[in-house]
Design a protein around this motif. Structure first.
Motif, mmCIF file in Angstrom:
data_model
loop_
_atom_site.group_PDB
_atom_site.id
_atom_site.type_symbol
_atom_site.label_atom_id
_atom_site.label_comp_id
_atom_site.label_asym_id
_atom_site.label_seq_id
_atom_site.Cartn_x
_atom_site.Cartn_y
_atom_site.Cartn_z
ATOM 1 N N MET A 148 0.815 -1.218 0.000
ATOM 2 C CA MET A 148 0.000 0.000 0.000
ATOM 3 C C MET A 148 0.844 1.261 0.000
ATOM 4 O O MET A 148 1.933 1.287 0.567
ATOM 5 C CB MET A 148 -0.828 0.043 1.291
ATOM 6 C CG MET A 148 -1.892 -0.987 1.425
ATOM 7 S SD MET A 148 -3.334 -0.517 0.466
ATOM 8 C CE MET A 148 -4.424 0.026 1.753
ATOM 9 N N PRO A 149 0.286 2.334 -0.560
ATOM 10 C CA PRO A 149 0.910 3.632 -0.355
ATOM 11 C C PRO A 149 0.601 4.094 1.067
ATOM 12 O O PRO A 149 -0.130 3.419 1.793
ATOM 13 C CB PRO A 149 0.197 4.518 -1.375
ATOM 14 C CG PRO A 149 -1.130 3.886 -1.606
ATOM 15 C CD PRO A 149 -0.976 2.416 -1.313
ATOM 16 N N MET A 150 1.123 5.244 1.435
ATOM 17 C CA MET A 150 0.896 5.754 2.785
ATOM 18 C C MET A 150 -0.452 6.474 2.835
ATOM 19 O O MET A 150 -0.520 7.713 2.795
ATOM 20 C CB MET A 150 2.043 6.690 3.163
ATOM 21 C CG MET A 150 3.358 5.959 3.339
ATOM 22 S SD MET A 150 3.362 4.938 4.831
ATOM 23 C CE MET A 150 3.581 6.226 6.069
ATOM 24 N N THR A 194 -4.164 -3.753 -1.493
ATOM 25 C CA THR A 194 -3.338 -2.804 -2.230
ATOM 26 C C THR A 194 -4.175 -1.578 -2.594
ATOM 27 O O THR A 194 -5.281 -1.406 -2.085
ATOM 28 C CB THR A 194 -2.722 -3.488 -3.471
ATOM 29 O OG1 THR A 194 -1.773 -2.604 -4.078
ATOM 30 C CG2 THR A 194 -3.785 -3.867 -4.498
ATOM 31 N N ALA A 195 -3.634 -0.745 -3.457
ATOM 32 C CA ALA A 195 -4.370 0.420 -3.948
ATOM 33 C C ALA A 195 -4.220 0.456 -5.460
ATOM 34 O O ALA A 195 -3.312 -0.178 -6.012
ATOM 35 C CB ALA A 195 -3.825 1.706 -3.332
ATOM 36 N N ASP A 196 -5.091 1.224 -6.112
ATOM 37 C CA ASP A 196 -4.997 1.316 -7.564
ATOM 38 C C ASP A 196 -3.598 1.802 -7.973
ATOM 39 O O ASP A 196 -2.891 1.146 -8.729
ATOM 40 C CB ASP A 196 -6.113 2.215 -8.147
ATOM 41 C CG ASP A 196 -6.272 3.568 -7.456
ATOM 42 O OD1 ASP A 196 -5.491 3.871 -6.523
ATOM 43 O OD2 ASP A 196 -7.174 4.329 -7.859
ATOM 44 N N GLU A 197 -3.232 2.949 -7.407
ATOM 45 C CA GLU A 197 -1.899 3.499 -7.671
ATOM 46 C C GLU A 197 -1.444 4.252 -6.432
ATOM 47 O O GLU A 197 -2.262 4.644 -5.609
ATOM 48 C CB GLU A 197 -1.954 4.485 -8.848
ATOM 49 C CG GLU A 197 -2.315 3.828 -10.167
ATOM 50 C CD GLU A 197 -2.528 4.846 -11.280
ATOM 51 O OE1 GLU A 197 -2.055 4.586 -12.386
ATOM 52 O OE2 GLU A 197 -3.151 5.903 -11.038
ATOM 53 N N PRO A 206 2.400 2.448 -10.132
ATOM 54 C CA PRO A 206 1.325 1.527 -10.533
ATOM 55 C C PRO A 206 1.249 0.288 -9.645
ATOM 56 O O PRO A 206 1.672 -0.793 -10.023
ATOM 57 C CB PRO A 206 1.727 1.143 -11.962
ATOM 58 C CG PRO A 206 3.215 1.263 -11.972
ATOM 59 C CD PRO A 206 3.601 2.311 -10.973
ATOM 60 N N LEU A 207 0.671 0.444 -8.459
ATOM 61 C CA LEU A 207 0.693 -0.650 -7.484
ATOM 62 C C LEU A 207 -0.136 -1.860 -7.917
ATOM 63 O O LEU A 207 0.316 -2.997 -7.842
ATOM 64 C CB LEU A 207 0.186 -0.146 -6.129
ATOM 65 C CG LEU A 207 0.983 1.008 -5.536
ATOM 66 C CD1 LEU A 207 0.384 1.423 -4.205
ATOM 67 C CD2 LEU A 207 2.443 0.610 -5.345
#
Ligand code: WTA
Length: 657
Positions: A148-150, A194-197, A206-207
């Protein structure tokens, strides 16, 4: 041996005692106060930790014994038979007592676009996410990967796993699909969140695409939960993928909580070792949480009303212990920083400090050096009067960076806590106490409660007294120590406990100076520390040799002005391959592809040969010296199979930068 100096007159080099203002409000207002608690923690560890466990944590069922351990077999247990839940301790108990207090401040990549959630909202969101997991068949003991992003959902995801007793395995969102896949498979994860991006410093990451690529080869993964960060169009496979937001909205905002055993695994976190593949370090619930919370309280002198910010990514242990578990367990307000130190400019940290009124700020020496080099005006432009304490972690901090941080950022007011610890230690092990410890720039100073550092010689004998140098080891277990390596307890025992019986071996070298201060000198094994990211040289080498042109590779660290250490790769080409910029680019890409961009070598030297002994062992000492342009004392090279190779490498080294 008294690890703590008796009087200030004993100090040799520059010393910065805590200010009166700092002492006046600190939990520990003097060295005497620190020493009294520390001494008790090591003389009567069971009484000390029992008291801490009962006052800092909420239990559903009391523990019957404080600890039991056997270092020979690597069996360490704390708070036996106790039952509790980390999510209850970090969320529920605060939601009922201080529900409207801000729990998380999400600092978005774009300054000012973030938002905050209070403890009540945190509880509702975590419960919704926990229900989503339950309704997709995730149960106690199942592993869930988080890539994941923050963003807020990353924290919800960790706590939701903890709530239902699932084990999270956070993988830093800068890792490649291949690294992610290996970590998912080794842990046999049932799901990925996860997340889309992602978006960092204005750049899109581009996660979901990376997850798609990874899970193609992950047979255990049944579901991929996808949070929306950018909302851009991404591939979506309805039979496997689940949009997180609508799924959460469809769930009720409360969810039963698992009463887990004190020794049930809370999470796995993969980290690099000196050999082979990364290891899944396992942390259990009670001991880890207590260590994280207690160290957060004392090292950052946390007080109600503070706005505490650790800008580490949750993909690393610092994010686990000091963005999420430590501060939330203490009911603190903690910042989740999505961006980078230089976006939109090198004043980002200080602009954020001013806007959010941050009281404690915790970052890495690399980040400090990166913003320091852009000039003081980026600091001066912003009001930092809210700051009380500055922290540093991840790598040794050089005295110049320390002084800049202390003088320019902290206006000489704020103690710098240089905290030494590791993924495996769970929490801070050696660090100043802000109201007590006279600081020396570059020294992590003294041990945290319950931690007994020792200096060993190469035969594993304790070197007593002060003014000594050797290997840093820890005698006796502490609550936050890792319990095992996923699927490989033998490796756990052999890496940390067997090298020298009776000690936990850290892999770091250190000096205990005349005053008993600890100075960490860096890794003594083949682990390098690049921008505070820990990496095994063997991993980078394996990535390089997957290139068809690469016959053999040897990777070492070398001093780097900003990153602390840079990555230097010696590469021997297969017959028929020509040296050139294009090939160097391809080799670098190989590493980006297999590990991730942060592992890209800074310099690649196409080598005519490597310095090997007659038995074929690469003499890395020589490679490190040449990479560091330190040609003076290369030591004895007569044992090399071909001593002329050294001259040739030096010649080549002089031609690249
Ligand atoms: C290094 C990060 C000097 C050390 C929390 C250790 C440090 C490795 C410091 C662990 C410090 C961490 N001074 N060196 N204050 N903090 N290190 O597992 O070499 O990512 O062994 O944990 O970082 O890195 P890890």
């Amino acid at each position: 041996m008294a690890p703590v100096p008796e009087s200030e007159s004993q100090f040799s080099s520059e010393v910065y005692p805590p200010s009166e203002a700092m002492r006046a409000r600190a939990h520990l207002p003097s060295m005497e106060a620190y020493r009294a608690l520390y001494d008790r923690s090591v003389r009567e560890p069971e009484a000390f930790w029992e008291e801490q466990a009962l006052t800092q944590l909420d239990w559903f069922h009391p523990f019957s014994k404080v600890r039991e351990y056997d270092f020979e077999w690597g069996q360490v247990q704390w708070f036996l038979n106790g039952r509790l839940n980390a999510c209850h301790n970090c969320v529920d108990r605060h939601a009922s007592q201080r529900g409207t207090q801000t729990a998380l401040i999400w600092e978005s990549d774009t300054p000012g676009e973030g938002r905050s959630v209070d403890y009540r909202e945190l509880q509702r969101e975590v419960c919704r996410l926990a229900n989503v997991l339950r309704h997709h068949g995730i149960r106690k003991g199942d592993r869930v990967a988080i890539y994941m992003p923050m963003i807020l959902e990353a924290v919800y995801a960790m706590l939701a796993c903890a709530r239902i007793g699932a084990v999270h395995n956070v993988v830093f969102a800068g890792f490649s699909a291949e690294s992610l896949r290996d970590r998912i498979n080794d842990a046999r994860c049932k799901a990925v969140i996860t997340a889309d991006e992602g978006i960092r410093g204005g750049k899109i990451i581009p996660l979901k695409r990376t997850v798609d690529e990874a899970v193609m080869a992950c047979p255990t993964v049944k579901f991929v939960f996808v949070a929306q960060r950018t909302g851009n169009k991404i591939p979506f496979y309805p039979q496997r993928d689940v949009w997180l937001r609508p799924a959460m909205d469809a769930e009720r905002p409360f969810c039963p909580i698992e009463h887990v055993d004190a020794e049930d695994t809370l999470f796995l976190l993969y980290t690099s070792g000196s050999t082979g593949k990364p290891k899944g370090v396992a942390h259990t619930t009670a001991g880890y949480l207590l260590h994280a919370a207690l160290s957060h309280r004392y090292v950052f002198d946390y007080q109600p009303g503070d706005v505490y910010a650790c800008v580490a990514d949750i993909g690393w242990i610092t994010g686990h212990s000091y963005v999420v578990y430590g501060p939330l367990c203490n009911g603190a307000t903690t910042v989740l920083f999505e961006s980078v130190p230089t976006f939109p400019d090198a004043g980002r940290y200080w602009e954020m400090v001013e806007r959010l009124g941050i009281t404690q700020f915790y970052t890495s020496p690399t980040a400090i050096r990166a913003v320091a080099r852009e000039g003081d005006e980026f600091v001066k432009r912003h009001d930092r009067s809210s700051l009380r304490i500055l922290g540093s972690v991840g790598e040794p901090i050089n005295p110049e960076a320390w002084k800049w941080y202390h003088t320019q950022v902290g206006e000489g007011r704020c103690p710098v806590v240089d905290t030494w610890w590791q993924t495996e230690t769970g929490g801070i092990m050696i660090s100043p106490m802000p109201g007590a410890t006279p600081l020396k720039p570059g020294s992590a100073t003294f041990p945290f409660f319950g931690v007994e550092p020792v200096v060993l010689d190469e035969q594993g004998r304790e070197i007593e007294g002060n003014g000594v140098t050797g290997l840093l080891a820890i005698r006796n277990p502490w609550p936050g120590m890792a319990r095992t390596i996923q699927n490989d307890h033998q490796r756990f025992v052999e890496t940390y406990l067997r090298p020298f019986m009776g000690y936990y071996i850290t892999g770091d070298g250190c000096r205990r100076d005349e005053d008993g201060y600890y100075w960490i000198t860096g890794r003594v094994d083949d682990v390098i520390n690049v921008s505070g990211h820990r990496m095994g040289t063997a991993e980078v080498e394996s990535a390089l040799v997957t290139h068809p042109g690469c016959a053999e590779a040897a990777v070492v660290g070398f001093p780097h002005d900003i990153k602390g250490q840079g990555i230097f790769a010696y590469v021997i080409l297969n017959a028929g391959w020509e040296e050139g910029q294009e090939l160097i680019g391809e080799l670098k890409n190989e590493v980006r592809h297999h590990i991730g961009p942060f592992a890209t070598p800074d310099l690649i030297l196409i080598a005519p040969g490597l310095p090997k002994t007659r038995s074929g062992k690469i003499m890395r000492r020589i490679l490190r010296k040449i990479a560091s342009e330190d040609y003076g004392e290369l030591g004895d090279i007569t044992t090399l199979a071909d001593p002329t190779v050294v001259e040739a490498l030096i010649e080549k080294r002089k031609s690249i930068r």
